[in-house]
Design an enzyme around this catalytic site. Structure first.
Site, PDB file in Angstrom:
ATOM      1  N   CYS A 142       0.802  -1.217   0.000  1.00 26.89           N
ATOM      2  CA  CYS A 142       0.000   0.000   0.000  1.00 26.89           C
ATOM      3  C   CYS A 142       0.835   1.267   0.000  1.00 26.89           C
ATOM      4  O   CYS A 142       0.314   2.359  -0.207  1.00 26.89           O
ATOM      5  CB  CYS A 142      -0.924   0.027   1.217  1.00 26.89           C
ATOM      6  N   GLU A 180      -7.053  -5.968  -1.323  1.00 30.78           N
ATOM      7  CA  GLU A 180      -7.186  -5.053  -0.181  1.00 30.78           C
ATOM      8  C   GLU A 180      -6.080  -4.012  -0.240  1.00 30.78           C
ATOM      9  O   GLU A 180      -4.932  -4.319  -0.608  1.00 30.78           O
ATOM     10  CB  GLU A 180      -7.089  -5.856   1.126  1.00 30.78           C
ATOM     11  N   ARG A 224      -9.738   1.901  11.296  1.00 25.66           N
ATOM     12  CA  ARG A 224      -8.831   1.454  10.234  1.00 25.66           C
ATOM     13  C   ARG A 224      -9.657   1.246   8.968  1.00 25.66           C
ATOM     14  O   ARG A 224     -10.358   0.242   8.820  1.00 25.66           O
ATOM     15  CB  ARG A 224      -8.138   0.162  10.642  1.00 25.66           C
ATOM     16  N   ARG A 226     -10.083   0.578   4.977  1.00 22.01           N
ATOM     17  CA  ARG A 226      -9.394  -0.075   3.876  1.00 22.01           C
ATOM     18  C   ARG A 226     -10.364  -0.284   2.715  1.00 22.01           C
ATOM     19  O   ARG A 226     -11.538  -0.578   2.912  1.00 22.01           O
ATOM     20  CB  ARG A 226      -8.831  -1.430   4.313  1.00 22.01           C
TER      21      ARG A 226
END
Length: 392
Positions: A142, A180, A224, A226
């Site tokens: 990421c 993801e 969090r 995502r």
């Protein structure tokens, strides 16, 4: 035969991709294994070792997270990290037939927990070593898309790894693709980066849907967010069917052993008035460090947005910010009503939903980096449940 009985022998004789070939073949034997020698990627000695021991399969896996004895589907674990995807997939009956992870520290943790040593650099692995599978999972790097990085996207070498994922999809044609990444992928390069990834899936003949999910909606007290992309050859995954879990707060996962606490022994300020942010974060104070004042309106200097994240203090009656991977300390300050301290390492792993039985790296800094790079297990498991219902 138990895995522990031959683990030492394997580790003593084989390294790297040889060890990965042997341990993954032991687990994926039902899917068939490569027996072609002489390609240089895996040594002939590794091929011979597997062939000589194949008659003892299946092994009894005396590890914290053994493969399911009666799997209902298969999957591969790309950019596997320490196994944040693998745990919930196995809990839902998935059999992992291939794994890949570049970092040697994470590889060691992965092997200790699952009895399989991952292959290394995904760009160097011949496609023939990747078995057919039902679900491809990839929490691809990421950093190229994160607001914490330089946001170079596909200009960054790591950003191009998604194209290696596409090569595997094209060659193996899995039923389901599960990608993801960080939330900022949605906005990177004005949305062009995400558009490119989705067009890649479309060109491969897959229908897709995506959504930004928050771990705090799945029973862990961490803000969090995502992006999740699910693709299938014929069907569209319906995110609305995911079942959220009751909200939790930091207090729910706290250690009761104050001998583990690392208290803040420097000047800090607690605010007289606090508000619960929509995310569930409760900003209650800050370390008395230099704060940014350029462009800040008078009287707003103490608002959380003008403080760098590691200087902020949060209430244990709210959620915790996303655990970072860039810092070896890996967590921020919390206020328990009496004193200010940092999260313990055990609390960090609970923030991601990892069971207490999980075997961690022996190096504390590595533990913080690895958990910050991982995924929220309860969120992944809920997605897997719906993948089974909707797509498999």
């Amino acid at each position: 035969m138990k895995y522990s009985e031959i683990k030492g022998e394997i580790e003593g004789k084989f390294k790297g991709n040889d060890k990965a070939y042997i341990t993954s073949s032991f687990q994926a034997y039902a899917q068939g294994c490569i027996e072609e020698k002489g390609d240089g990627f895996v040594s002939e000695a590794a091929f011979d070792y597997y062939s000589q021991n194949a008659l003892q399969l299946p092994l009894e896996y005396d590890v914290p997270f053994p493969p399911p004895t009666q799997p209902s589907f298969t999957f591969i674990d790309l950019f596997a990290g320490i196994g944040g995807f693998r745990i919930p997939f196995q809990w839902q009956g998935g059999s992992c037939v291939f794994s890949s992870e570049f970092n040697i520290h994470a590889q060691g943790v992965y092997e200790a927990n699952f009895g399989e040593y991952p292959f290394g650099d995904i760009t160097q692995i011949p496609l023939k070593y990747i078995p057919e599978h039902d679900v491809l999972t990839a929490g691809f790097p990421c950093q190229p898309f994160s607001i914490s990085g330089k946001m170079k996207g596909f200009e960054d070498t790591r950003g191009t790894l998604i194209y290696n994922v596409f090569q595997i999809i094209e060659a193996k044609r899995p039923k389901v693709v599960f990608l993801e990444n960080v939330k900022h992928l949605v906005h990177h390069d004005h949305g062009n980066t995400l558009k490119t990834i989705l067009e890649g899936l479309d060109n491969l003949g897959y229908k897709y849907s995506w959504k930004v999910l928050n771990a705090s909606d799945f029973g862990v007290p961490q803000n969090r967010e995502r992006i999740i992309i699910i693709a299938h050859k014929h069907k569209i995954f319906d995110f609305s069917k995911l079942e959220n879990k009751p909200k939790t707060v930091i207090r729910d996962i706290m250690d009761m052993d104050d001998n583990k606490y690392e208290y803040l022994n420097e000047p800090y300020t607690l605010l007289d008035e606090v508000t619960v942010q929509p995310s569930g974060l409760i900003f209650v104070g800050y370390r008395n460090k230099k704060i940014r004042k350029a462009g800040v309106r008078p009287g707003t200097e103490n608002l959380s947005r003008v403080h760098k994240q590691p200087n902020r203090i949060y209430s244990i009656d709210g959620v915790h910010p996303a655990l970072p991977s860039q810092e070896s300390s890996g967590r921020f300050f919390i206020y328990d009503g009496e004193r200010v301290r940092k999260l313990t390492i055990d609390e960090c792993y609970r923030l991601m939903g990892f069971p207490d039985s999980f075997i961690r790296d022996t190096n504390l800094a590595e533990q913080y980096r690895q958990i910050g790079n991982s995924v929220c297990i309860p969120m992944i498991e809920e997605i897997v449940k719906q993948i089974k219902i909707q797509l498999l």
